[in-house]
Design a protein around this motif. Structure first.
Motif, PDB file in Angstrom:
ATOM      1  N   PRO A  69       0.751  -1.042   0.177  1.00 51.96           N
ATOM      2  CA  PRO A  69       0.044  -0.045  -0.093  1.00 51.96           C
ATOM      3  C   PRO A  69       0.763   1.240   0.074  1.00 51.96           C
ATOM      4  N   ALA A  98      -1.503  -0.838  -3.543  1.00 52.17           N
ATOM      5  CA  ALA A  98      -2.687  -1.404  -2.911  1.00 52.17           C
ATOM      6  C   ALA A  98      -2.926  -2.464  -1.786  1.00 52.17           C
ATOM      7  N   ARG A  99      -3.631  -2.711  -1.269  1.00 56.39           N
ATOM      8  CA  ARG A  99      -3.978  -3.775  -0.124  1.00 56.39           C
ATOM      9  C   ARG A  99      -4.697  -5.060  -0.671  1.00 56.39           C
ATOM     10  N   LYS A 130      -6.038  -8.927  -0.368  1.00 55.60           N
ATOM     11  CA  LYS A 130      -6.732 -10.142   0.722  1.00 55.60           C
ATOM     12  C   LYS A 130      -7.179 -11.390  -0.222  1.00 55.60           C
ATOM     13  N   GLU A 133      -7.914 -10.365  -4.079  1.00 51.13           N
ATOM     14  CA  GLU A 133      -8.523  -9.071  -4.519  1.00 51.13           C
ATOM     15  C   GLU A 133      -7.864  -7.788  -3.881  1.00 51.13           C
ATOM     16  N   LEU A 134      -7.665  -6.777  -4.810  1.00 53.36           N
ATOM     17  CA  LEU A 134      -7.091  -5.621  -4.213  1.00 53.36           C
ATOM     18  C   LEU A 134      -8.034  -4.485  -3.697  1.00 53.36           C
ATOM     19  N   ASP A 135      -7.538  -3.537  -2.882  1.00 51.47           N
ATOM     20  CA  ASP A 135      -8.625  -2.827  -2.259  1.00 51.47           C
ATOM     21  C   ASP A 135      -9.094  -1.527  -3.354  1.00 51.47           C
ATOM     22  N   ASP A 136      -8.401  -1.603  -4.437  1.00 51.25           N
ATOM     23  CA  ASP A 136      -9.009  -0.779  -5.529  1.00 51.25           C
ATOM     24  C   ASP A 136      -9.940  -1.528  -6.593  1.00 51.25           C
ATOM     25  N   GLY A 137     -10.214  -2.759  -6.155  1.00 45.61           N
ATOM     26  CA  GLY A 137     -11.204  -3.499  -7.085  1.00 45.61           C
ATOM     27  C   GLY A 137     -10.615  -4.441  -7.845  1.00 45.61           C
ATOM     28  N   GLN A 192      -8.253  -7.779  -9.284  1.00 42.39           N
ATOM     29  CA  GLN A 192      -8.066  -8.893  -8.722  1.00 42.39           C
ATOM     30  C   GLN A 192      -6.973  -9.498  -9.455  1.00 42.39           C
ATOM     31  N   SER A 250      -5.667  -8.654   7.733  1.00 45.52           N
ATOM     32  CA  SER A 250      -6.393  -7.881   6.712  1.00 45.52           C
ATOM     33  C   SER A 250      -6.267  -8.961   5.442  1.00 45.52           C
ATOM     34  N   ASP A 272      -7.522 -12.253   5.179  1.00 42.85           N
ATOM     35  CA  ASP A 272      -8.522 -13.087   5.202  1.00 42.85           C
ATOM     36  C   ASP A 272      -7.983 -14.429   4.698  1.00 42.85           C
TER      37      ASP A 272
END
Length: 470
Positions: free
Chosen positions: A37, A115-116, A118, A126-130, A132, A273, A275
């Motif tokens: 991130p 990005a982050r 999970k 999956e990244l936190d900006d949508g 994959q 974070s 998962d």
């Protein structure tokens, strides 16, 4: 519809371990994606090894000035400019961090994902900006974070960890340090030698993970000469108008007020974070993926660990080796290559430094101890203090470990670690040349004790029988 990216190896985390893993995977022909991130630099450069050593270096200068009288050198009144001390720490830290970020920037843009991430499946992120990512293998290298026990979490602005202490604009007048591991010991002694009134607290009665009672006693005496130790105590904390109040009970009891409280009670891995339940891998009682340290593979899955997140040896050289092993094995999967790991080797940069290597006498081995209180070179330099203990296996006296708290022990520890890794015996080390007068000569007493306890004859070293202080 989410944008889908594909790669051979996805690496989560761009610290020392993640960078090593990405480098190894790409060098072995894999397509890689490196996810972080921030890409701010490594823990070592930003909040760990380097800023702490900068503060310690300042404390060495202050201590040397105060100790000059021992040599007949009169130094006028010592004045410590706390703001200047901390400014240099920040300036040099920022330089180290900038150089690290510049090296990260050399990684091609297409590989760096800011990005982050999970898990949504064993091989899908999956990244936190949508976006994959579908990766044939995944390496988790998310590092660790400071642990703050509940009783200190409400201390607000006076609460410090290793991640914000170096941002202080000035040295505090009064500092409480919670935890006597490497971070706590290093920073407590450094602050004390810079003129800060320091109290070091721990619920245990052992400092620095030292196993040998003699070495621990020497370390405790050295640390207690610079600051106030409160071991074997439980703490309660509350805020005051300008800081914090700590109350303690147990082996001793009392209360005191401080400007800041440095909490150095460990660094658990960053896993929440991710998962991990979606990854389908087994976790241990601490929630860390079960893995083979010699391959860094999680079970028989295509997921690997590297660095502090593995929650075993949070050391830079281990993180770098972890990353190289994980990156190589991720490319080789499903084949698996066992690595020859380093002997356990850690240094705490107190003065004198503390080192812990390999196995101990708990493994039923031969021991040899050397006291540096009258060691020749150490006495010449006015730093004749500390003890080391070597551990060796019967019947030939092969070295397997050591505990040290001596002058130059960071250098002695390297020599001993290399000897242990090469399977050398105490006798073989004694047959090497020892220049006179050096700190290294202080090893001879311990080596000779081990040799005398084995059926192997003592080597005919030229100065056997010469007094240890000579």
């Amino acid at each position: 519809m989410a944008r889908m990216l594909r790669c051979d190896v996805a690496i989560i985390g761009a610290g020392t371990a993640g960078l090593a893993a990405e480098r190894a995977a790409r060098a072995n022909g894999a397509s890689t994606l490196l996810i972080d991130p921030y890409f701010n630099g490594t823990t070592c450069a930003t909040v760990g090894c380097m800023p702490s050593k900068l503060l310690i270096a300042a404390s060495h200068a202050a201590h040397a000035a105060r100790s000059a009288d021992h040599f007949g050198i009169r130094v006028p009144e010592i004045e410590i400019d706390g703001k200047a001390v901390m400014q240099r720490v920040r300036d040099e830290r920022d330089r180290f961090a900038r150089l690290t970020r510049e090296s990260i920037a050399d990684i091609p843009d297409r590989i760096r994902m800011r990005a982050r991430a999970k898990f949504i499946a064993a091989n899908s992120l999956e990244l936190d900006d949508g976006r994959q990512i579908e990766a044939r293998r995944v390496i988790i290298a998310t590092g660790s974070r400071p642990f703050v026990p509940d009783q200190f979490s409400a201390l607000g602005k006076c609460l410090l960890t290793n991640e914000n202490i170096f941002d202080l604009e000035d040295l505090p007048a009064r500092l409480a340090v919670i935890g006597s591991g490497p971070i706590g010991l290093e920073l407590a002694q450094a602050m004390a030698r810079l003129g800060v009134r320091v109290m070091l607290f721990d619920q245990n009665d052992r400092l620095g993970g030292i196993r040998c009672d003699k070495v621990h006693a020497a370390l405790k005496e050295i640390i207690a000469a610079d600051l106030t130790l409160k071991l074997g105590v439980e703490l309660e904390a509350s805020t005051t108008d300008d800081g914090a109040r700590l109350s303690w009970s147990g082996a001793s009891s009392g209360q005191a007020e401080f400007d800041h409280v440095l909490v150095a009670t460990g660094r658990p891995p960053n896993l929440e974070s991710l998962d991990l339940s979606a990854a389908g891998i087994a976790l241990d009682d601490d929630g860390v993926p079960v893995h083979d340290r010699n391959t860094m593979q999680c079970g028989d899955s295509s997921i690997f660990l590297a660095g502090d997140v593995a929650n075993d040896l949070p050391l830079l050289h281990e993180a770098s080796q972890d990353g190289a092993i994980a990156g190589r094995n991720a490319v080789a999967f499903p084949a698996s290559m066992q690595a020859d790991r380093f002997p356990h080797f850690s240094i705490t940069f107190t003065s004198p430094p503390v080192a812990r290597i390999g196995q101990s006498e708990e493994d039923g081995v031969i021991t040899g101890t050397a006291d540096f209180g009258d060691q020749g070179r150490a006495r010449v330099e006015g730093r004749n203090e500390g003890v080391l203990t070597l551990y060796a296996a019967a019947p030939d006296g092969k070295l397997i470990g050591a505990d040290l708290c001596t002058p130059a022990s960071e250098h002695l520890a390297h020599m001993l670690t290399w000897a242990i890794q090469q399977g050398q015996t105490a006798s073989q080390l004694l047959e090497r040349p020892f220049y006179h007068p050096t700190i290294e000569e202080g090893l001879k007493q311990a080596l000779r004790t081990i040799c005398a306890a084995t059926p192997i004859d003592l080597p005919q070293d030229q100065d056997r029988g010469v007094p240890s202080g000579a």
